[in-house]
Design a protein around this motif. Structure first.
Motif, PDB file in Angstrom:
ATOM      1  N   THR A   1      -7.296  -3.758 -18.630  1.00  0.00           N
ATOM      2  CA  THR A   1      -7.898  -2.665 -19.137  1.00  0.00           C
ATOM      3  C   THR A   1      -9.301  -2.604 -19.455  1.00  0.00           C
ATOM      4  N   LEU A   2      -9.702  -1.379 -19.661  1.00  0.00           N
ATOM      5  CA  LEU A   2     -11.278  -1.309 -19.866  1.00  0.00           C
ATOM      6  C   LEU A   2     -11.594  -1.872 -21.227  1.00  0.00           C
ATOM      7  N   SER A   3     -10.818  -1.762 -22.158  1.00  0.00           N
ATOM      8  CA  SER A   3     -10.833  -2.222 -23.520  1.00  0.00           C
ATOM      9  C   SER A   3     -10.685  -3.603 -23.622  1.00  0.00           C
ATOM     10  N   ALA A   4     -10.031  -4.263 -22.957  1.00  0.00           N
ATOM     11  CA  ALA A   4      -9.903  -5.864 -22.792  1.00  0.00           C
ATOM     12  C   ALA A   4     -11.378  -6.307 -22.493  1.00  0.00           C
ATOM     13  N   LEU A   5     -11.914  -5.721 -21.380  1.00  0.00           N
ATOM     14  CA  LEU A   5     -13.068  -6.019 -20.855  1.00  0.00           C
ATOM     15  C   LEU A   5     -14.112  -5.937 -21.888  1.00  0.00           C
ATOM     16  N   SER A   6     -14.275  -4.790 -22.574  1.00  0.00           N
ATOM     17  CA  SER A   6     -15.029  -4.551 -23.612  1.00  0.00           C
ATOM     18  C   SER A   6     -14.957  -5.588 -24.721  1.00  0.00           C
ATOM     19  N   GLN A   7     -13.850  -5.862 -25.282  1.00  0.00           N
ATOM     20  CA  GLN A   7     -13.650  -6.718 -26.046  1.00  0.00           C
ATOM     21  C   GLN A   7     -14.125  -8.109 -25.715  1.00  0.00           C
ATOM     22  N   HIS A   8     -13.864  -8.512 -24.492  1.00  0.00           N
ATOM     23  CA  HIS A   8     -14.436  -9.733 -23.901  1.00  0.00           C
ATOM     24  C   HIS A   8     -16.165  -9.748 -24.056  1.00  0.00           C
ATOM     25  N   VAL A   9     -16.671  -8.685 -23.768  1.00  0.00           N
ATOM     26  CA  VAL A   9     -17.967  -8.607 -23.618  1.00  0.00           C
ATOM     27  C   VAL A   9     -18.726  -8.678 -25.046  1.00  0.00           C
ATOM     28  N   GLU A  10     -17.990  -7.981 -25.885  1.00  0.00           N
ATOM     29  CA  GLU A  10     -18.432  -8.103 -27.471  1.00  0.00           C
ATOM     30  C   GLU A  10     -18.213  -9.477 -28.170  1.00  0.00           C
ATOM     31  N   SER A  11     -17.242 -10.127 -27.553  1.00  0.00           N
ATOM     32  CA  SER A  11     -17.004 -11.458 -28.092  1.00  0.00           C
ATOM     33  C   SER A  11     -18.148 -12.392 -27.765  1.00  0.00           C
ATOM     34  N   GLU A  12     -18.680 -12.227 -26.677  1.00  0.00           N
ATOM     35  CA  GLU A  12     -19.721 -12.967 -26.265  1.00  0.00           C
ATOM     36  C   GLU A  12     -19.228 -14.346 -25.815  1.00  0.00           C
ATOM     37  N   ARG A  13     -18.003 -14.525 -25.455  1.00  0.00           N
ATOM     38  CA  ARG A  13     -17.390 -15.885 -25.115  1.00  0.00           C
ATOM     39  C   ARG A  13     -18.175 -16.705 -23.688  1.00  0.00           C
ATOM     40  N   CYS A  14     -18.549 -15.826 -22.938  1.00  0.00           N
ATOM     41  CA  CYS A  14     -19.116 -16.538 -21.815  1.00  0.00           C
ATOM     42  C   CYS A  14     -20.563 -16.020 -21.590  1.00  0.00           C
TER      43      CYS A  14
END
Length: 293
Positions: free
Chosen positions: A255-268
């Motif tokens: 999902t796009l929301s999962a990608l957005s959460q990943h980006v906002e988390s700054e995990r990579c």
């Protein structure tokens, strides 16, 4: 005759010697370990240091297990469970957590990772909800783009936007396939229509003890729970990806929301280009208003 080496005394029989050891300050015995200490301090240090004992030296109290002892520490003392340290006052524990852990000083909460702490700081607890839903007849505010997109995907927005519509808009406007995998979004490509196949379960999904998902074999107590699972993106293609061109990790999401959460988390590594990706996702959200609402 029985003889006490430490006190250099004889006793008429063993029972008299045992009575002497129990009553004398020169004998401090750990009966569980069969050890005799010269002072009560040495005995308490033994209880505190030995893994065979679950002893709180501050309260001079024994517990049945290490779990019970740690529960006592957390309830009665200023205890850091991660470091297994006890502090004399709340300020000492507060300063320790602030310097040594992923810690929110305002909430006095410790988090397992830096990304979890950042997510907490960006949540509604600390951040103001300033992002308005662009959906028709919807006045909800959100603290992040990911939260807004999740709202739209959930199908609860009065605009009646669905997850499939969000995917269609993403496919239409992500012309360079920065965040989408074109081979997995054929059904959403420009000019196409979103897939309408719906999967649901019936009573035949009962396996004798629970309702079982035929795709992942996960079990549910109620049929409605299984159907919610089937309606979720749990088994959808991973159509989105963390863009390597922006120093992302290439991780894939359904999902796009999962990608957005990943980006906002700054995990990579995407964190170095976070603003650029956030702007890209922001433009995508704006297009949703013009296209589907």
């Amino acid at each position: 005759m029985s003889y006490c080496d430490r006190c250099d005394r004889y006793f008429p029989h063993m029972r008299a010697l045992e009575q002497h050891e129990q009553n004398s300050a020169a004998h401090n015995i750990c009966y569980f370990c069969c050890k005799d200490f010269a002072t009560s301090y040495q005995l308490k240090q033994h209880w505190a240091a030995s893994p065979r004992h679950h002893y709180c030296q501050y309260c001079n109290e024994h517990f049945d297990s290490q779990c019970d002892l740690e529960e006592h520490y957390e309830e009665k003392h200023y205890y850091c469970s991660a470091c297994r340290k006890i502090f004399n006052e709340a300020l000492g524990l507060h300063e320790h957590n602030r310097q040594s852990h992923h810690y929110c000083p305002d909430c006095r909460r410790v988090f397992q990772s830096d990304s979890n702490l950042r997510s907490h700081l960006r949540s509604g607890v600390h951040a103001s909800a300033t992002i308005r839903c662009p959906g028709m007849n919807c006045s909800k505010l959100f603290v992040s783009g990911a939260a807004l997109i999740l709202h739209l995907e959930s199908g609860t927005c009065p605009s009646r936007l669905t997850r499939q519509e969000v995917n269609r808009i993403a496919a239409k406007y992500d012309k360079n396939n920065v965040i989408t995998n074109p081979s997995r979004m054929i059904g959403y490509r420009e000019g196409g229509s979103a897939p309408t196949v719906t999967t649901w379960a019936t009573e035949r999904a009962w396996n004798g003890r629970a309702y079982e998902c035929f795709m992942c074999h996960r079990e549910f107590k109620a049929l409605v729970s299984l159907n919610k699972h089937l309606a979720s993106p749990a088994h959808e293609e991973k159509m989105y990806r963390c863009p390597r061109g922006y120093e992302g990790c290439g991780a894939e999401f359904s999902t796009l929301s999962a990608l957005s959460q990943h980006v906002e988390s700054e995990r990579c590594g995407i964190r170095r280009f976070n603003n650029q990706i956030q702007n890209y996702l922001g433009d995508l959200t704006s297009n949703m208003k013009r296209l589907a609402m």
